[in-house]
Every structure is written in structure tokens, then in C-alpha cells.
Design a protein around this motif. Structure first.
Motif, PDB file in Angstrom:
ATOM      1  N   ILE A   5       0.872  -1.050  -0.001  1.00 51.30           N
ATOM      2  CA  ILE A   5      -0.080  -0.015   0.019  1.00 51.30           C
ATOM      3  C   ILE A   5       1.005   1.337   0.136  1.00 51.30           C
ATOM      4  O   ILE A   5       1.845   1.494   0.924  1.00 51.30           O
ATOM      5  CB  ILE A   5      -0.946   0.113   1.094  1.00 51.30           C
ATOM      6  N   GLN A   6       0.632   2.119  -0.869  1.00 46.71           N
ATOM      7  CA  GLN A   6       1.703   3.346  -1.225  1.00 46.71           C
ATOM      8  C   GLN A   6       1.058   4.517  -0.720  1.00 46.71           C
ATOM      9  O   GLN A   6      -0.183   4.627  -0.979  1.00 46.71           O
ATOM     10  CB  GLN A   6       1.976   3.428  -2.670  1.00 46.71           C
ATOM     11  N   ASN A   7       1.916   5.354  -0.208  1.00 51.80           N
ATOM     12  CA  ASN A   7       1.513   6.830   0.093  1.00 51.80           C
ATOM     13  C   ASN A   7       0.009   6.715   0.898  1.00 51.80           C
ATOM     14  O   ASN A   7      -0.763   7.537   0.675  1.00 51.80           O
ATOM     15  CB  ASN A   7       1.342   7.549  -1.144  1.00 51.80           C
ATOM     16  N   VAL A   8      -0.102   5.710   2.054  1.00 49.91           N
ATOM     17  CA  VAL A   8      -1.297   5.707   2.897  1.00 49.91           C
ATOM     18  C   VAL A   8      -1.150   6.652   4.124  1.00 49.91           C
ATOM     19  O   VAL A   8       0.033   6.597   4.733  1.00 49.91           O
ATOM     20  CB  VAL A   8      -1.661   4.356   2.936  1.00 49.91           C
ATOM     21  N   LEU A   9      -2.207   7.120   4.710  1.00 47.46           N
ATOM     22  CA  LEU A   9      -2.200   7.732   6.105  1.00 47.46           C
ATOM     23  C   LEU A   9      -2.385   6.773   7.139  1.00 47.46           C
ATOM     24  O   LEU A   9      -3.164   5.936   7.061  1.00 47.46           O
ATOM     25  CB  LEU A   9      -3.058   8.945   6.228  1.00 47.46           C
ATOM     26  N   ILE A  10      -1.337   6.884   8.086  1.00 48.17           N
ATOM     27  CA  ILE A  10      -1.445   5.915   9.193  1.00 48.17           C
ATOM     28  C   ILE A  10      -1.340   6.864  10.584  1.00 48.17           C
ATOM     29  O   ILE A  10      -0.675   7.979  10.511  1.00 48.17           O
ATOM     30  CB  ILE A  10      -0.567   4.873   9.239  1.00 48.17           C
ATOM     31  N   LEU A  48      -7.098   6.382   4.821  1.00 42.99           N
ATOM     32  CA  LEU A  48      -6.294   5.989   6.132  1.00 42.99           C
ATOM     33  C   LEU A  48      -6.501   4.585   6.395  1.00 42.99           C
ATOM     34  O   LEU A  48      -7.373   3.719   6.159  1.00 42.99           O
ATOM     35  CB  LEU A  48      -7.566   6.679   6.888  1.00 42.99           C
ATOM     36  N   LEU A  49      -5.301   3.985   6.610  1.00 42.10           N
ATOM     37  CA  LEU A  49      -5.258   2.570   7.058  1.00 42.10           C
ATOM     38  C   LEU A  49      -5.215   2.306   8.492  1.00 42.10           C
ATOM     39  O   LEU A  49      -4.447   2.823   9.590  1.00 42.10           O
ATOM     40  CB  LEU A  49      -3.917   1.962   6.403  1.00 42.10           C
ATOM     41  N   VAL A 381      -7.858  -2.396   7.486  1.00 39.47           N
ATOM     42  CA  VAL A 381      -9.066  -1.662   6.571  1.00 39.47           C
ATOM     43  C   VAL A 381      -8.638  -0.315   6.034  1.00 39.47           C
ATOM     44  O   VAL A 381      -8.054   0.438   6.788  1.00 39.47           O
ATOM     45  CB  VAL A 381     -10.250  -1.552   7.532  1.00 39.47           C
ATOM     46  N   LEU A 382      -8.753   0.009   4.855  1.00 36.44           N
ATOM     47  CA  LEU A 382      -8.470   1.249   4.108  1.00 36.44           C
ATOM     48  C   LEU A 382      -9.746   2.145   4.050  1.00 36.44           C
ATOM     49  O   LEU A 382     -10.882   1.570   3.467  1.00 36.44           O
ATOM     50  CB  LEU A 382      -7.975   0.855   2.887  1.00 36.44           C
ATOM     51  N   TYR A 383      -9.804   3.188   4.594  1.00 36.00           N
ATOM     52  CA  TYR A 383     -10.924   4.105   4.561  1.00 36.00           C
ATOM     53  C   TYR A 383     -10.805   5.420   3.435  1.00 36.00           C
ATOM     54  O   TYR A 383      -9.579   5.873   3.523  1.00 36.00           O
ATOM     55  CB  TYR A 383     -11.075   4.776   6.028  1.00 36.00           C
ATOM     56  N   ASP A 384     -11.656   5.640   2.707  1.00 36.61           N
ATOM     57  CA  ASP A 384     -11.632   6.512   1.908  1.00 36.61           C
ATOM     58  C   ASP A 384     -11.774   7.972   2.153  1.00 36.61           C
ATOM     59  O   ASP A 384     -13.086   8.248   2.701  1.00 36.61           O
ATOM     60  CB  ASP A 384     -12.762   6.104   0.680  1.00 36.61           C
TER      61      ASP A 384
END
Length: 465
Positions: A5-10, A48-49, A381-384
């Protein structure tokens, strides 16, 4: 099962960072910026992950009665539920699928199903639920709901002498069914777990509890039960044991770091100390507690005492949904009214940790799931964050917990396998599921429970109504 998963907010300790998350063989293998892509590349931009949440207490088959149950307290509500609860295995299958879909689309990757068993078809019921959860791919903790006392035994006697019909199945036979279920279906490495799960002190003998303890110890199983959901159960415990239900369960040895207890509304300060000392988990079910008038569990006291707390939806006819984000929201802000000291209130970040890591602790899985940690299994879980319900841009977790997110889950993985893609569950045909649920049910607005009519007068008397 390999992807990046690239460039994701955590979330970090007190902020957020944009990074890459790499998953290899179903486990998180790296979290860092500018990682080489391993396997499939997943675009995490404006997303958001979070670790997957645990729906830590529900009854899947109650879905068939949601929206119609009368406005009653638990003891009378149960009487009505059972009067109209005849199930077949096809209904068990469809409602387990429905429970899993709703859980996944509200951020959950694990479900604890306190599964109602069809009399005479107990193993078939469990097998059916196992099949449903395997097909959809959610991590399943199936807790067959067992008792060995009849329904009326769950209501305090008060000043009256009461005789109760013997339960139709012996304690020994019930325990034998659970042991056989463990042999046939307990496959933790495949995402299917069996728990020992007596329904609660109100309908279970000491022999059933001690038998479950023995099975739990022999097969390393987690334990689950309802506990002091209602004022009536508090009264009943004093009648049966001369002490609180928590003290009694401690003496029996049922409480442990592998024990999760649903509701826990009517506990005193000594009870809370016992839960903390035994490292037992409280599963907070705020919506059913409100729906049935059971009360508000003292969750802030539990947290201050060091008791692990997580969230459950409870069954879909006492909630009446399986929207885990809704349960988390209500279960957090409800307690702003129970303690004037706002420094004790639950923050959105604490809510997310309770739902994920708290759920993992309840199920003896804290070393495997519940946080974004290298080496843990990829239940993600990945939130849009471009979803209308998560806009305009402020605090992503605040929006998720305090808002009313709809269509916010973009993707979900369990053990590295993707189950939700672009907001849709892809492991089953959800349109076909909807059609079957529609076809197997009918509009209904009025019905009367014969059992409620028979026991209501005694209930009102003993409860001082």
C-alpha cells in the motif's frame, strides 16, 4: 497475498504520517516510506489505514427478527425472541453471511458470534456458520451459545416458590457437543476459532461453567459469556449464590485473560477490581443496552481500573444492526454523561484502539492482530477520506468515530487476503444474498408472544413494577 500500500495515511502517537505498508505471506513485513513494491501495488493516496476492528459480541441469527421485537426488557424480550425463533440451517447460513458483510463494511475484520443453536441440530448449526464465515473470509470466533436451565430460571423468584421445567438437554450432552465442535471446526490457523460460551449465570449451572473451564484449559480455548446485563440478573445472582455473579465466577475459575464478558452493566467496585485482577475483558454493547433498557455500563470506571474494554454490536434484533462504527461512536460518547470530569472521557483514538487492540486482547490474539505492527497478520481496513461523510478534511479518526460514516470502507484484508475491493465485498455475491434474505422473509407488524403473557406478571412483581 503479497501487496504494497503506497502513500497511505497512518496514525502515529499524536499525529499522522504518510508511508508505505508492505504485506508478504499475509503478514505486515515493512512500514516505511518509499518501499520497493512487492506483489500488487495498492494506491493509498487520500486513504486512512487502520487495523481491523473486532465485533466482539453478536448473535448472527437474530437478524431474522430485527426491527420487529417489542419494546421490552431483556427477560421478556428473550421470551418473545424464542417464541418466534424457529430456525433452519439455510437461515443460519444467510444471517451469518449478512452479519459478516455488515461487519466488514463498518471496519470489522473479526466477529465473535455467540451462535444460537438449533435444538437437535447443534453440530449442523455450527458447521453452517463455519461454512458461511469461511466463504466470506472474515476471521471468525464462533461461540456456541449453551445453557442447561430453562428460560424462566433466568428471572428472580422473589418471595415466591417457583418450579422450572428441566432443560431439554443434559449438561453432559451439551459439553459433549462443544467438545465435538472443537474437534471438527477449531482451526485457528485457518481463521476459524471455537470458544466455550455458556450464556450466563442466569441460565447455566455451575457444572456447565466448570465443564467449559475444563474444555477451555484442555484445548486452549477462549471463554465468552454474558455477565450482569440487567438488574434482574444482579438480583438473581444474590438469590443463587449469596454474592455477586463476578465473585462467584471468580471462585469457579471462569475469569481469566482469555475470558470476554458481554455487557457488564450491573457491577460494583469490588467486581471491577476482580475483573482487573483476572485480566478479563468487558465487551461493551451500548446499543442493545439502551434498546432493552438494561442500563449504561460503567465503562469509564473499567478503563480507570485497568480493565480491557472492547466493543460489540450484539444481536441484530436487540441493536438492530451490525454497524460496528455506530456501536463505537455511541459506546464512546455515551459516557460523557456519566462522569463530569472530561479528562476521563474516551477520545476517538482511544476508541479505535479499544475496537482493534482491545478486541485482539479479548481473544488472546494480541500478538497476531490489532495494530499496524511489523510481524502481525494483515487484518487491515482502508478508509476513503474523499467519501462525502468524511469531508471536509479535519482529523481523519475524529471524522470516522464521531461522524456518521457511510460508504467509507474502501478495502479490507484478512490475513492478507483482500475481501473488500472498492467498497464492495468481493468474496460472495452480495446482490444474491440480498435477494435471498428478502425472499426468505415477509413484512410483519403485529404479533403476540404467548410466553411473555405467561411470565410478565411475575417479572413485574419481582422487579417492583
Amino acid at each position: 497475498m503479497n501487496f504494497t500500500i503506497q502513500n497511505v495515511l497512518i496514525a502515529t502517537n499524536d499525529a499522522y504520517t504518510t508511508t508505505d505498508v508492505q504485506v508478504v505471506a499475509g503478514k505486515i513485513s515493512a512500514i516505511a516510506s518509499n518501499l520497493d513494491v512487492v506483489g500488487t501495488a495498492v494506491n493509498g493516496e487520500n486513504k486512512l489505514l487502520l487495523p481491523g476492528f473486532v465485533n466482539a459480541h453478536t448473535h448472527s441469527s437474530e437478524m431474522w427478527q430485527r426491527g420487529i421485537m417489542s419494546v421490552l426488557p431483556l427477560e421478556l424480550w428473550l421470551a418473545e425472541l424464542y417464541d418466534f425463533a424457529p430456525l433452519d440451517t439455510e437461515k443460519v447460513y444467510l444471517s451469518a453471511l449478512g452479519t459478516a458483510v455488515e461487519t466488514l463494511l463498518s471496519g470489522g475484520t473479526s466477529v465473535v458470534d455467540h451462535l444460537v443453536l438449533i435444538p437437535g441440530q447443534e453440530l449442523e448449526t455450527i458447521a453452517t456458520a463455519v461454512r458461511a464465515y469461511r466463504e466470506i473470509g472474515i476471521r471468525a470466533f464462533i461461540a456456541p451459545l449453551i445453557q442447561d436451565e430453562s428460560l424462566t430460571a433466568g428471572i428472580p423468584s422473589g418471595e415466591t416458590e417457583r418450579n422450572h421445567e428441566p432443560y431439554f438437554r443434559s449438561t453432559a450432552d451439551t459439553l459433549a457437543i462443544i467438545e465435538e465442535a472443537v474437534r471438527q471446526f477449531h482451526r485457528p490457523e485457518e481463521g476459524v476459532n471455537i470458544l466455550v460460551a455458556p450464556t450466563g449465570i442466569q441460565l447455566c449451572s455451575d457444572a456447565l461453567f466448570t465443564g467449559c473451564i475444563e474444555l477451555s484449559d484442555r484445548y486452549n480455548l477462549c471463554r465468552h459469556s454474558h455477565l450482569l446485563e440487567t438488574k434482574a440478573q444482579e438480583k438473581l445472582a444474590q438469590e443463587k449464590y449469596g454474592c455477586s455473579a463476578v465473585e462467584h465466577l471468580k471462585r469457579l475459575g471462569y475469569l481469566s485473560d482469555r475470558t470476554s464478558l458481554a455487557h457488564c452493566v450491573w457491577l460494583n467496585d469490588i467486581d471491577i477490581e476482580i475483573l482487573a485482577a483476572t485480566q478479563s475483558t468487558v465487551v461493551h454493547n451500548p446499543l442493545s443496552n439502551l434498546r432493552l433498557g438494561s442500563g449504561i455500563a460503567p465503562i469509564l470506571k473499567y478503563r480507570q481500573a485497568g480493565v480491557n474494554v472492547t466493543f460489540g454490536c450484539d444481536g441484530a434484533s436487540s441493536n438492530d444492526s451490525q454497524d460496528l462504527l455506530e456501536a463505537i461512536k455511541i459506546g464512546s460518547i455515551l459516557h460523557n454523561t456519566t462522569d463530569r470530569d472530561y479528562q476521563h472521557w474516551i477520545t476517538p483514538r482511544q476508541s479505535v484502539e479499544m475496537a482493534a487492540l482491545g478486541g485482539a486482547k479479548a481473544l488472546n490474539m494480541v500478538d497476531k492482530i490489532g495494530s499496524l505492527t511489523v510481524g502481525k497478520q494483515a487484518d487491515l481496513v482502508l478508509y476513503d477520506l474523499t467519501s462525502l461523510s468524511l469531508l471536509p478534511r479535519t482529523d481523519p479518526i475524529g471524522l470516522l468515530v464521531l461522524g456518521r460514516p457511510t460508504n467509507a470502507v474502501d478495502s479490507a484484508w484478512v490475513n492478507g487476503k483482500q475481501i473488500v475491493v472498492a467498497g464492495k465485498v468481493n468474496s460472495i455475491n452480495v446482490d444474491e444474498l440480498r435477494q435471498k434474505l428478502f425472499q426468505r422473509s415477509q413484512w410483519d407488524t403485529q404479533r403476540k408472544s404467548q410466553t411473555v403473557a405467561e411470565i410478565e406478571a411475575h417479572y413485574r412483581t419481582v422487579m417492583g413494577l
